[in-house]
Design an enzyme around this catalytic site. Structure first.
Site, PDB file in Angstrom:
ATOM      1  N   ASP B  72       0.995  -1.351   0.137  1.00  0.00           N
ATOM      2  CA  ASP B  72      -0.106  -0.255  -0.076  1.00  0.00           C
ATOM      3  C   ASP B  72       0.468   1.248   0.098  1.00  0.00           C
ATOM      4  O   ASP B  72       2.228   1.517   0.121  1.00  0.00           O
ATOM      5  CB  ASP B  72      -0.569  -0.069   1.095  1.00  0.00           C
ATOM      6  CG  ASP B  72      -0.313  -0.278   2.571  1.00  0.00           C
ATOM      7  OD1 ASP B  72       0.747  -1.222   2.341  1.00  0.00           O
ATOM      8  OD2 ASP B  72      -0.288   0.455   3.161  1.00  0.00           O
ATOM      9  N   GLU B 130      -0.291  -0.971   5.633  1.00  0.00           N
ATOM     10  CA  GLU B 130       1.040  -0.805   5.934  1.00  0.00           C
ATOM     11  C   GLU B 130       1.069   0.544   6.767  1.00  0.00           C
ATOM     12  O   GLU B 130       1.577   1.257   7.852  1.00  0.00           O
ATOM     13  CB  GLU B 130       2.237  -0.531   5.947  1.00  0.00           C
ATOM     14  CG  GLU B 130       3.680  -0.987   7.021  1.00  0.00           C
ATOM     15  CD  GLU B 130       4.670   0.472   6.526  1.00  0.00           C
ATOM     16  OE1 GLU B 130       5.058   0.428   7.508  1.00  0.00           O
ATOM     17  OE2 GLU B 130       3.667   1.085   5.942  1.00  0.00           O
TER      18      GLU B 130
END
Lengths: 358, 358
Positions: B72, B130
């Protein structure tokens, strides 16, 4: 439409005007009811501007007194409708607006109806939007739309003053003190400069500040310099680059706004200071002959008013003005707002004694 | 569905994975593309958990290494699709995710496809979420759903480390330091107590604080204690009764969370301190034999990692872990995020050199 009976006692009238909710912006119902009630009295010439009402006598007297009060309240918090309560054996009316300032308004409405031939001509002003920003204030709007109505030798504002006479008011100035830094990730904070840490001396100077007591025309005004807001921060892992401390300086009425601004800039020397808002105070004006007569008639010792009120608008127009109303200002805006009925009656009697024909 | 060609160069693969937007919470398209791409390689056993993918070799080697990276990014700000640019004559890939951490991801994907018979068994982990709160972190979720996959003798996280090896990481702790006061109208401020003024010593202690440098297993970790947020204030005319200073303490990995909390409480002794969030750091773990071999193979001098990363999760499981990835962490999350192509290639070669059969 709710009806108001201006022949009721001032205590009953207080409950009636409180029980018509009129939070700032929502004064129309109460303004309608007041307009309908005063329209029944032919000795009053009634003018409406928005939700502000002006009722004037025109009996050809040499002098004119303006008596004013706002009709809005701060938001209701489960404290309307009003209740009659007792505290330490004394009867009170409890609820939003009872102190600030519908008990004062009720006294004014009752006397407006009753005093057909007062010993001075009277201009009653009941206005909207006092509890919000100055730009919305109904008295301010009226002074722009109808400056011709702002004629008078003395003015009385019915703000709560515990049934005492409070002269003049402190000025108020707001400023934002800013510190700057350099953003960085808080894991590598040495790359940045923390603007919140840089505000340490700003808070230290506020904590060390000792406000002045200033005598003006015999009344002692107590000043104050306070942080009212602080803000800074970008995210939980970022060294912030900006911190803002908003301060509010309340200054005695012998100082101009420019002098007050200089004082604040001096206190925060070395920091960026932006003056965001200011209003001059009002000198007590108690040396005016009408003021002296008024004090003698109501039998009250004058005190200084600390908070800024609309008396300053009259003062700025050269009209000496005082605050005189029932209720303890410390209970204004309070959830347990309440006013002793005896104080409502005392203010009614004080005003009547002074305004009745001799 | 967008397709990924794992035989492309790691630079081209970097652009391809950046150009499939995958802001936290929106990783499904990229996870689908990765799953489809690695499914073509029979030497990899693929497991999916939400938008996290695990690909394992099982060649019967004595040791196993986990190599992980998140898929991400923080929100896109006009910086996708990526572009090839030049800076000071050096070719870069510019755009969101190029540094944090899709260039590292691209290298991992390419080597996962290529290393059919690595000299240690490999567990590749590519995970979601994350860049947001720890509770959403895909690696955290995977460790709860599939603890059996967290077996290994060494772990490498592809977070940007400028192509160097960064060992361990500092811990992080957040706390709120509160001061209390008594509300009052700012026109009568002497009746109240200003909570913002009361925070003056809190900011003074922060401004005076000198962070420690702490040596842990040969690496020097620099700590930091910073205000990251300050807030207080009720209204422009009210003395505030509460001020909150949120601080972030970054502490060396030889200290536990409890020790870090004690330190913060000591710094702000006399004030209310609430610990709101904390994560232990990770010791560098570079004395592990596999870590020494890795350092020798990639030819890098180890440095301390300051920011908290998911290496701490492996460290907490007893698996020595380091950060090793292309890109300058200072450009992560930056609108001008960009990575030198030479660094992508160097990391690819470093990992290949170490993992290829001898």
């Amino acid at each position: 439409m709710p009806e108001l009976d201006l022949t009721a006692t001032s205590a009953d009238l207080t409950r009636a005007v409180c029980d018509i909710p009129s939070v700032s912006g929502d004064e129309a119902s109460l303004a309608d009811a007041i307009e309908a009630a005063v329209a029944r009295y032919p000795h009053l010439e009634v003018t409406r501007d928005g939700d502000t009402l002006v009722a004037r006598t025109d009996t050809g007297k040499a002098q004119r007194v303006v008596i004013a009060g706002h009709i809005d309240t701060v938001p209701i918090n489960g404290n309307v409708p009003t209740r009659n309560i007792e505290q330490d054996g004394e009867p009170y009316i409890w609820g939003r607006g009872t102190v600030d300032m519908k008990s004062g308004l009720a006294v004014q409405l009752k006397l407006a109806a009753e005093l057909v031939d007062p010993r001075v001509d009277l201009t009653w002003m009941w206005y909207d939007h006092e509890e919000v920003d100055a730009a919305s204030n109904g008295l301010n709007r009226l002074s722009q739309n109808r400056p011709d109505l702002f004629v008078g030798d003395f003015a009385i504002l019915g703000e709560p003053s515990n049934g005492q006479v409070e002269g003049g008011c402190n000025g108020t100035l707001r400023a934002v003190v800013r510190t700057h830094g350099v953003r960085a990730h808080s894991a590598r904070s040495w790359i940045g400069e923390n603007a919140i840490h840089a505000a340490a001396p700003v808070l230290a100077r506020l904590a060390e500040y000792r406000p002045r007591d200033v005598a003006v025309e015999g009344l002692v005004y107590r000043e104050g310099l306070n942080a009212v807001r602080i803000g800074g921060g970008v995210a939980g892992n970022v060294v912030p680059d900006l911190c803002e401390v908003e301060v509010n300086y309340r200054f005695a009425p012998n100082h101009t706004v420019a002098q007050a601004a200089d004082h604040v800039r001096n206190v925060f020397e070395g920091f960026e200071v932006e003056i965001t808002d200011a209003a001059a105070g009002a000198r007590p004006g108690l040396d005016a002959p009408l003021a002296q007569e008024f004090l003698a008639a109501v039998g009250a010792e004058p005190r200084p008013k600390y908070g800024w009120t609309d008396v300053a608008r009259f003062s700025a127009l050269g009209i000496p003005a005082v605050n005189y109303g029932p209720g303890d200002a410390l209970l204004a805006h309070h959830d347990e707002e309440r006013v002793p009925i005896a104080q409502i009656e005392a203010v009614e009697q004080g005003l009547r004694a002074w305004l009745s024909p001799r």
